[in-house]
Design a protein around this motif. Sequence first.
Motif, PDB file in Angstrom:
ATOM      1  N   MET A 171       0.720  -1.156  -0.115  1.00 46.06           N
ATOM      2  CA  MET A 171       0.004   0.104  -0.024  1.00 46.06           C
ATOM      3  C   MET A 171       0.915   1.113  -0.081  1.00 46.06           C
ATOM      4  O   MET A 171       1.930   1.306   0.664  1.00 46.06           O
ATOM      5  N   GLY A 172       0.615   2.255  -0.823  1.00 40.03           N
ATOM      6  CA  GLY A 172       1.098   3.632  -0.859  1.00 40.03           C
ATOM      7  C   GLY A 172       2.501   3.587  -1.788  1.00 40.03           C
ATOM      8  O   GLY A 172       2.643   2.389  -2.564  1.00 40.03           O
ATOM      9  N   ASN A 173       3.419   4.503  -1.727  1.00 39.07           N
ATOM     10  CA  ASN A 173       4.580   4.633  -2.365  1.00 39.07           C
ATOM     11  C   ASN A 173       4.184   4.507  -3.874  1.00 39.07           C
ATOM     12  O   ASN A 173       4.827   3.855  -4.557  1.00 39.07           O
ATOM     13  N   ALA A 174       3.133   5.171  -4.133  1.00 37.50           N
ATOM     14  CA  ALA A 174       2.574   5.433  -5.679  1.00 37.50           C
ATOM     15  C   ALA A 174       2.590   6.656  -6.246  1.00 37.50           C
ATOM     16  O   ALA A 174       2.550   7.636  -5.251  1.00 37.50           O
ATOM     17  N   ARG A 175       2.757   6.925  -7.430  1.00 36.68           N
ATOM     18  CA  ARG A 175       2.799   7.944  -8.090  1.00 36.68           C
ATOM     19  C   ARG A 175       1.282   8.891  -7.985  1.00 36.68           C
ATOM     20  O   ARG A 175       0.386   8.126  -8.488  1.00 36.68           O
ATOM     21  N   VAL A 176       1.213   9.932  -7.413  1.00 37.24           N
ATOM     22  CA  VAL A 176      -0.002  10.521  -7.162  1.00 37.24           C
ATOM     23  C   VAL A 176      -0.009  12.040  -7.789  1.00 37.24           C
ATOM     24  O   VAL A 176       0.844  12.629  -7.445  1.00 37.24           O
ATOM     25  N   THR A 177      -1.089  12.593  -8.392  1.00 34.02           N
ATOM     26  CA  THR A 177      -1.049  13.712  -8.811  1.00 34.02           C
ATOM     27  C   THR A 177      -2.355  14.374  -8.181  1.00 34.02           C
ATOM     28  O   THR A 177      -3.526  13.979  -8.275  1.00 34.02           O
ATOM     29  N   ALA A 178      -2.092  15.512  -7.248  1.00 34.79           N
ATOM     30  CA  ALA A 178      -3.132  16.151  -6.718  1.00 34.79           C
ATOM     31  C   ALA A 178      -3.635  17.375  -7.552  1.00 34.79           C
ATOM     32  O   ALA A 178      -2.831  18.325  -7.897  1.00 34.79           O
ATOM     33  N   ARG A 179      -4.788  17.450  -8.020  1.00 35.10           N
ATOM     34  CA  ARG A 179      -5.269  18.336  -8.911  1.00 35.10           C
ATOM     35  C   ARG A 179      -6.098  19.254  -8.254  1.00 35.10           C
ATOM     36  O   ARG A 179      -6.605  19.061  -7.097  1.00 35.10           O
ATOM     37  N   GLY A 180      -6.440  20.585  -8.992  1.00 34.08           N
ATOM     38  CA  GLY A 180      -7.335  21.658  -8.150  1.00 34.08           C
ATOM     39  C   GLY A 180      -6.822  22.298  -7.251  1.00 34.08           C
ATOM     40  O   GLY A 180      -7.620  23.010  -6.303  1.00 34.08           O
ATOM     41  N   LEU A 181      -5.475  22.516  -6.777  1.00 33.11           N
ATOM     42  CA  LEU A 181      -4.890  22.884  -5.631  1.00 33.11           C
ATOM     43  C   LEU A 181      -4.754  24.549  -5.998  1.00 33.11           C
ATOM     44  O   LEU A 181      -4.566  24.771  -7.246  1.00 33.11           O
ATOM     45  N   THR A 182      -4.737  25.408  -5.034  1.00 30.30           N
ATOM     46  CA  THR A 182      -4.695  26.971  -5.209  1.00 30.30           C
ATOM     47  C   THR A 182      -3.480  27.390  -4.498  1.00 30.30           C
ATOM     48  O   THR A 182      -3.214  27.006  -3.269  1.00 30.30           O
ATOM     49  N   ILE A 183      -2.748  28.117  -5.028  1.00 33.79           N
ATOM     50  CA  ILE A 183      -1.522  29.027  -4.196  1.00 33.79           C
ATOM     51  C   ILE A 183      -2.142  30.034  -3.446  1.00 33.79           C
ATOM     52  O   ILE A 183      -2.886  31.183  -4.009  1.00 33.79           O
ATOM     53  N   ALA A 184      -1.787  30.023  -2.267  1.00 37.85           N
ATOM     54  CA  ALA A 184      -2.399  31.077  -1.345  1.00 37.85           C
ATOM     55  C   ALA A 184      -1.481  32.146  -1.288  1.00 37.85           C
ATOM     56  O   ALA A 184      -1.675  33.510  -1.089  1.00 37.85           O
ATOM     57  N   LYS A 185      -0.074  31.829  -1.401  1.00 41.65           N
ATOM     58  CA  LYS A 185       1.082  33.069  -1.288  1.00 41.65           C
ATOM     59  C   LYS A 185       2.303  32.294  -1.713  1.00 41.65           C
ATOM     60  O   LYS A 185       2.750  31.203  -1.519  1.00 41.65           O
ATOM     61  N   VAL A 186       3.044  33.276  -2.272  1.00 40.53           N
ATOM     62  CA  VAL A 186       4.355  33.085  -2.948  1.00 40.53           C
ATOM     63  C   VAL A 186       5.432  33.979  -2.234  1.00 40.53           C
ATOM     64  O   VAL A 186       5.307  35.191  -2.118  1.00 40.53           O
ATOM     65  N   ASP A 187       6.373  33.326  -1.845  1.00 40.52           N
ATOM     66  CA  ASP A 187       7.626  33.962  -1.230  1.00 40.52           C
ATOM     67  C   ASP A 187       8.763  33.955  -2.210  1.00 40.52           C
ATOM     68  O   ASP A 187       9.370  32.923  -1.971  1.00 40.52           O
ATOM     69  N   VAL A 188       8.787  35.027  -2.993  1.00 38.03           N
ATOM     70  CA  VAL A 188       9.840  34.970  -4.091  1.00 38.03           C
ATOM     71  C   VAL A 188      11.248  34.759  -3.450  1.00 38.03           C
ATOM     72  O   VAL A 188      11.999  34.048  -3.774  1.00 38.03           O
ATOM     73  N   ASP A 189      11.469  35.706  -2.548  1.00 39.71           N
ATOM     74  CA  ASP A 189      12.838  35.991  -1.842  1.00 39.71           C
ATOM     75  C   ASP A 189      13.469  34.556  -1.257  1.00 39.71           C
ATOM     76  O   ASP A 189      14.465  34.033  -1.451  1.00 39.71           O
TER      77      ASP A 189
END
Length: 215
Positions: A171-189
């Motif tokens: 069980m587990g240790n498999a390739r998973v794609t999580a879709r429909g996610l939203t970026i809340a904040k980006v810390d460029v520095d």
Amino acid sequence: MINGIIGRKVGMTQLFAEDGTVTPVTVIKAGPCVVVQTKKSTGRDGYNAVQLGLVEDKPIKVKNVTKPMRGHFEKTGGGTPPTRILREIRLEEEPEVEIGEQVKADMFTDGDKIEVIGRSKGRGFAGTIKRHGFARGPMTHGSMNVRRPGSIGQSASPSRVLKGTKSSGHMGNARVTARGLTIAKVDVDNNLIMVRGSIPGPNGRLVVVKKSKIQ
């Protein structure tokens, strides 16, 4: 245009808004990455892609790079230093980037829709209840079928277990794609991306963050 980047899952935290609302987010250290190869094209390989290398805080020494990989980096002609992690990012059109060009977290903005590709946590050998959500058997009147899967064969034809039957196993240790996610904040520095929601894998696991086709 490159639509993805290599990152590493850091962990979860919270973002507090001015009105006091709390948003749980997953922190990803995205990049910096360097373009290692740009020769993947539809005419030659059947698809368009670029190869990115993850630039880590502790770079790998050239003497520790295998000869085939050393030759791969030398063929690029861009003088890019060797990297431990290489990933291909598929593109819609032929890439318009140069070898050695850096890709950072500033390619994303707050509110972008993304998908994250990673490997789920390994759970080892698991039974049907934990692995597939099977129901338990009766626990009284001398029942011996508490956590067993039940009948999986046939009494007559074909008298064998059919391929694809849900059963116990790894069980587990498999390739998973999580879709429909939203970026809340980006810390460029600091090359950090805060994603609203959860992503696959434990802390420290490598992931690929791509812009979603559906915005």
